[in-house]
Design a protein around this motif. Structure first.
Motif, PDB file in Angstrom:
ATOM      1  N   UNK A 107       0.830  -1.192   0.000  1.00  0.00           N
ATOM      2  CA  UNK A 107       0.000   0.000   0.000  1.00  0.00           C
ATOM      3  C   UNK A 107       0.871   1.250   0.000  1.00  0.00           C
ATOM      4  N   UNK A 108       2.093   1.104   0.449  1.00  0.00           N
ATOM      5  CA  UNK A 108       3.020   2.225   0.513  1.00  0.00           C
ATOM      6  C   UNK A 108       4.330   1.840  -0.174  1.00  0.00           C
ATOM      7  N   UNK A 109       4.384   1.917  -1.506  1.00  0.00           N
ATOM      8  CA  UNK A 109       5.640   1.604  -2.186  1.00  0.00           C
ATOM      9  C   UNK A 109       6.721   2.591  -1.764  1.00  0.00           C
ATOM     10  N   UNK A 110       7.969   2.212  -1.908  1.00  0.00           N
ATOM     11  CA  UNK A 110       9.060   3.088  -1.484  1.00  0.00           C
ATOM     12  C   UNK A 110       9.758   3.701  -2.682  1.00  0.00           C
ATOM     13  N   UNK A 111      10.268   4.907  -2.488  1.00  0.00           N
ATOM     14  CA  UNK A 111      11.031   5.591  -3.523  1.00  0.00           C
ATOM     15  C   UNK A 111      12.415   4.960  -3.622  1.00  0.00           C
ATOM     16  N   UNK A 112      12.842   4.689  -4.837  1.00  0.00           N
ATOM     17  CA  UNK A 112      14.200   4.184  -5.062  1.00  0.00           C
ATOM     18  C   UNK A 112      15.055   5.383  -5.456  1.00  0.00           C
ATOM     19  N   UNK A 113      16.106   5.686  -4.684  1.00  0.00           N
ATOM     20  CA  UNK A 113      16.931   6.850  -4.999  1.00  0.00           C
ATOM     21  C   UNK A 113      17.961   6.541  -6.086  1.00  0.00           C
ATOM     22  N   UNK A 114      18.341   7.568  -6.818  1.00  0.00           N
ATOM     23  CA  UNK A 114      19.375   7.425  -7.843  1.00  0.00           C
ATOM     24  C   UNK A 114      20.651   6.812  -7.255  1.00  0.00           C
ATOM     25  N   UNK A 115      20.963   7.158  -6.014  1.00  0.00           N
ATOM     26  CA  UNK A 115      22.182   6.660  -5.376  1.00  0.00           C
ATOM     27  C   UNK A 115      22.238   5.131  -5.311  1.00  0.00           C
ATOM     28  N   UNK A 169      22.562  -1.434 -11.901  1.00  0.00           N
ATOM     29  CA  UNK A 169      21.128  -1.585 -11.684  1.00  0.00           C
ATOM     30  C   UNK A 169      20.676  -2.971 -11.242  1.00  0.00           C
ATOM     31  N   UNK A 170      21.525  -3.950 -11.217  1.00  0.00           N
ATOM     32  CA  UNK A 170      21.090  -5.318 -10.956  1.00  0.00           C
ATOM     33  C   UNK A 170      21.165  -5.727  -9.503  1.00  0.00           C
ATOM     34  N   UNK A 171      21.489  -6.976  -9.282  1.00  0.00           N
ATOM     35  CA  UNK A 171      21.542  -7.511  -7.924  1.00  0.00           C
ATOM     36  C   UNK A 171      22.634  -6.884  -7.080  1.00  0.00           C
ATOM     37  N   UNK A 192      18.658   3.145 -15.052  1.00  0.00           N
ATOM     38  CA  UNK A 192      20.076   3.120 -15.421  1.00  0.00           C
ATOM     39  C   UNK A 192      20.252   3.403 -16.910  1.00  0.00           C
ATOM     40  N   UNK A 193      19.365   2.877 -17.738  1.00  0.00           N
ATOM     41  CA  UNK A 193      19.432   3.136 -19.172  1.00  0.00           C
ATOM     42  C   UNK A 193      19.241   4.602 -19.496  1.00  0.00           C
ATOM     43  N   UNK A 194      18.263   5.213 -18.861  1.00  0.00           N
ATOM     44  CA  UNK A 194      18.009   6.641 -19.080  1.00  0.00           C
ATOM     45  C   UNK A 194      19.187   7.460 -18.568  1.00  0.00           C
ATOM     46  N   UNK A 195      19.695   7.110 -17.394  1.00  0.00           N
ATOM     47  CA  UNK A 195      20.836   7.848 -16.826  1.00  0.00           C
ATOM     48  C   UNK A 195      22.081   7.689 -17.696  1.00  0.00           C
ATOM     49  N   UNK A 196      22.318   6.500 -18.225  1.00  0.00           N
ATOM     50  CA  UNK A 196      23.483   6.277 -19.092  1.00  0.00           C
ATOM     51  C   UNK A 196      23.362   7.097 -20.377  1.00  0.00           C
ATOM     52  N   UNK A 197      22.184   7.094 -20.975  1.00  0.00           N
ATOM     53  CA  UNK A 197      21.977   7.882 -22.190  1.00  0.00           C
ATOM     54  C   UNK A 197      22.153   9.371 -21.895  1.00  0.00           C
ATOM     55  N   UNK A 198      21.651   9.810 -20.762  1.00  0.00           N
ATOM     56  CA  UNK A 198      21.793  11.212 -20.369  1.00  0.00           C
ATOM     57  C   UNK A 198      23.274  11.561 -20.184  1.00  0.00           C
TER      58      UNK A 198
END
Length: 144
Positions: free
Chosen positions: A58-66, A79-81, A106-112
């Motif tokens: 009911x309360x998903x958590x934010x995943x930070x870029x870090x 981005x994996x295990x 990770x794909x978006x960040x790599x392209x950026x």
């Protein structure tokens, strides 16, 4: 919700799929008395809001870029295990739908990084905001 507010500004997605719990620290698999716990008991310890049905939290958590950046290699995203997460956070993020959230970010960040000639480790808050915008435009869920 109170515990992940600090991740909101740098969020790259939501950890939203039900828990398939397997922490990597033995102490995370023990109850308050030091006895090993299994299956639903571990899930209830990590995410009591999920419940027996194992529905999405009911309360998903934010995943930070870090979580996908590493201080050891300035141009590497993980981005994996091997994501940067505590044992109990990893217990939830290890399922494939959450791994897809990490991979997309990770794909978006790599392209950026390539497009803007920047190192992923040195992204500013403005860079993260632009990555969030791209993720949102691609139908990624960044809001609860």
């Amino acid at each position: 919700e109170k515990t992940d507010k600090r991740n909101y500004k740098k969020r790259i997605g939501l950890n939203y799929y039900y828990s398939d719990i397997n922490g990597y620290k033995f102490e995370d698999l023990k109850d308050a008395n030091g006895n090993y716990i299994w299956f639903n008991e571990v899930g209830d310890k990590v995410r009591g809001d999920v419940g027996i049905k194992r529905d999405s939290p009911k309360n998903p958590v934010y995943v930070p870029y870090d979580a996908i950046a590493t201080n050891f290699v300035k141009n590497l995203l993980i981005p994996g295990y091997a994501v940067s997460a505590s044992s109990l956070a990893w217990a939830e993020i290890r399922v494939l739908p959450n791994q897809c959230v990490l991979g997309d970010a990770a794909g978006v960040a790599a392209a950026y990084a390539v497009t803007n000639n920047k190192q992923p480790l040195s992204f500013s808050n403005a860079d993260i905001t632009k990555i969030q915008a791209t993720l949102t435009q691609s139908s990624a869920k960044l809001e609860k």
